[in-house]
Write a protein that holds these residues in place. Structure first.
Motif, mmCIF file in Angstrom:
data_model
loop_
_atom_site.group_PDB
_atom_site.id
_atom_site.type_symbol
_atom_site.label_atom_id
_atom_site.label_comp_id
_atom_site.label_asym_id
_atom_site.label_seq_id
_atom_site.Cartn_x
_atom_site.Cartn_y
_atom_site.Cartn_z
ATOM 1 N N VAL A 57 0.831 -1.208 0.000
ATOM 2 C CA VAL A 57 0.000 0.000 0.000
ATOM 3 C C VAL A 57 0.868 1.261 0.000
ATOM 4 C CG1 VAL A 57 -1.738 1.304 1.283
ATOM 5 C CG2 VAL A 57 -1.924 -1.176 1.122
ATOM 6 N N ALA A 58 2.022 1.209 0.678
ATOM 7 C CA ALA A 58 2.943 2.354 0.664
ATOM 8 C C ALA A 58 3.445 2.611 -0.754
ATOM 9 C CB ALA A 58 4.110 2.104 1.609
ATOM 10 N N LEU A 59 3.739 1.544 -1.483
ATOM 11 C CA LEU A 59 4.181 1.689 -2.873
ATOM 12 C C LEU A 59 3.071 2.275 -3.737
ATOM 13 C CD1 LEU A 59 6.047 -1.731 -3.346
ATOM 14 C CD2 LEU A 59 7.070 0.518 -2.951
ATOM 15 N N THR A 60 1.848 1.805 -3.513
ATOM 16 C CA THR A 60 0.701 2.313 -4.260
ATOM 17 C C THR A 60 0.480 3.797 -3.988
ATOM 18 O OG1 THR A 60 -0.331 0.122 -4.069
ATOM 19 C CG2 THR A 60 -1.743 1.935 -4.760
ATOM 20 N N ASN A 61 0.601 4.180 -2.705
ATOM 21 C CA ASN A 61 0.444 5.592 -2.340
ATOM 22 C C ASN A 61 1.509 6.463 -2.996
ATOM 23 O OD1 ASN A 61 -1.783 5.163 -0.710
ATOM 24 N ND2 ASN A 61 -0.580 4.872 1.140
ATOM 25 N N LEU A 62 2.737 5.951 -3.058
ATOM 26 C CA LEU A 62 3.829 6.693 -3.694
ATOM 27 C C LEU A 62 3.510 6.954 -5.163
ATOM 28 C CD1 LEU A 62 6.725 7.846 -3.739
ATOM 29 C CD2 LEU A 62 7.537 5.513 -4.169
ATOM 30 N N ALA A 63 3.010 5.937 -5.852
ATOM 31 C CA ALA A 63 2.668 6.085 -7.271
ATOM 32 C C ALA A 63 1.529 7.083 -7.465
ATOM 33 C CB ALA A 63 2.287 4.727 -7.857
ATOM 34 N N GLU A 64 0.506 6.991 -6.617
ATOM 35 C CA GLU A 64 -0.637 7.904 -6.733
ATOM 36 C C GLU A 64 -0.215 9.339 -6.467
ATOM 37 O OE1 GLU A 64 -3.831 10.440 -5.566
ATOM 38 O OE2 GLU A 64 -2.301 9.675 -4.179
ATOM 39 N N MET A 65 0.680 9.524 -5.482
ATOM 40 C CA MET A 65 1.167 10.853 -5.148
ATOM 41 C C MET A 65 1.962 11.459 -6.308
ATOM 42 S SD MET A 65 3.528 11.906 -1.869
ATOM 43 C CE MET A 65 2.654 10.695 -0.893
ATOM 44 N N THR A 66 2.769 10.623 -6.960
ATOM 45 C CA THR A 66 3.570 11.088 -8.085
ATOM 46 C C THR A 66 2.677 11.547 -9.239
ATOM 47 O OG1 THR A 66 5.290 9.487 -7.466
ATOM 48 C CG2 THR A 66 5.448 10.468 -9.662
ATOM 49 N N SER A 67 1.668 10.738 -9.550
ATOM 50 C CA SER A 67 0.748 11.120 -10.626
ATOM 51 C C SER A 67 -0.062 12.355 -10.242
ATOM 52 C CB SER A 67 -0.199 9.953 -10.953
ATOM 53 O OG SER A 67 -1.137 9.743 -9.911
#
Length: 222
Positions: free
Chosen positions: A122-132
Motif C-alpha cells: 500500500v505504501a508503494l501504491t500511495n507513492l505512485a498515486e502521489m507522483t501522478s
C-alpha cells in the motif's frame, strides 16, 4: 536461548524505530527553523522577477531546487504535505518536478514495512498515486479553463520485493484544454536504489474541463 534471541531482536526493532522517529523529528525542526526562512527569502526576491507565477508548484520547485543540501526539496515536500495532509504519513521527498515530469523518493522507515521486512504494497501504491497527483495538479494550474479531476483506478504490478529507499518516476503529455470529460492514464515506475524496477503502476484519472464562470455584479439602484 530462543527466548533471549527473540528479546534481542525485539529490542533492536524498538531502537530502530526510536532512531528514525528522533531523526525525522530533528530534521523537521531544522526544516522549519532554517530551511523555511531561507526559502521565503529566495521567493521574495524572485517575486519581483516572476510575479504571481511563483505560486505555480512547478515554478516553485524550479526556483527552490538549486538551493544547497536539498533545502528546496524538503520545503516543497512540506508545502505539499500541507496541501495534501495524507501524504505526510509517508516519508517522501520530491526529487524532480516539471509540468510534464515528476520523481519522488520514499525513504525506508520501519513503519512503511510489512512483516517480510520489505516496503508495504500500500505504501508503494500511495507513492505512485502521489507522483501522478503532482503531475495532474501542474496540468490543472496550467489549464486556461476550469479542470476538475479525481482518481478512478489504480492498477499495480509488483515485480520484486521493495527494500530500501524506493524512487518513483512518471511523465505526462500536456492535457488539451478542450472542454468535456477525459480519461487520463498515467504510468508510474517504481525502482529501488539499484535501479531495479520493483513495481509498475497505472493511475487512472477522470478529468472534466469546462469554461470558467465569470462572476458579474449587477448595479443596485438605491
Amino acid at each position: 536461548m530462543g527466548i533471549i534471541k527473540k528479546k534481542i531482536k525485539t529490542q533492536k526493532k524498538m531502537l530502530n524505530w526510536l532512531f528514525f522517529v528522533l531523526f525525522d523529528f530533528i530534521l523537521d525542526i531544522l526544516t522549519f527553523v532554517i530551511d523555511f526562512p531561507i526559502c521565503i527569502t529566495v521567493l521574495c526576491i524572485n517575486y519581483f522577477k516572476y510575479g504571481k507565477k511563483i505560486f505555480d508548484v512547478a515554478k516553485l520547485f524550479e526556483i527552490l531546487r538549486p538551493l544547497p543540501y536539498g533545502i528546496g526539496n524538503r520545503v516543497l515536500t512540506k508545502i505539499h504535505g500541507f496541501i495534501n495532509p495524507y501524504s505526510r504519513s509517508l516519508n517522501t521527498t520530491i526529487l524532480k518536478f516539471t509540468p510534464t515530469e515528476a520523481s519522488l523518493v520514499l525513504s525506508d522507515r520501519p513503519w512503511a514495512r510489512n512483516p517480510f521486512n520489505s516496503i508495504h504494497a500500500v505504501a508503494l501504491t500511495n507513492l505512485a498515486e502521489m507522483t501522478s497527483g503532482l503531475l495532474m495538479v501542474s496540468q490543472q494550474q496550467r489549464c486556461s479553463k476550469k479542470m476538475k479531476m479525481i482518481v478512478t483506478s489504480l492498477n499495480i504490478e509488483f515485480l520484486k520485493k521493495a527494500r530500501g529507499d524506493i524512487f518513483s518516476y512518471s511523465e505526462i503529455t500536456p492535457i488539451s484544454a478542450e472542454e468535456g470529460k477525459k480519461e487520463i492514464k498515467i504510468n508510474v515506475s517504481l525502482k529501488d536504489a539499484q535501479k531495479d524496477e520493483v513495481a509498475k503502476v497505472v493511475v487512472g484519472w477522470s478529468v472534466i474541463i469546462e469554461e470558467k464562470k465569470v462572476s458579474s455584479t449587477k448595479d443596485k439602484k438605491t
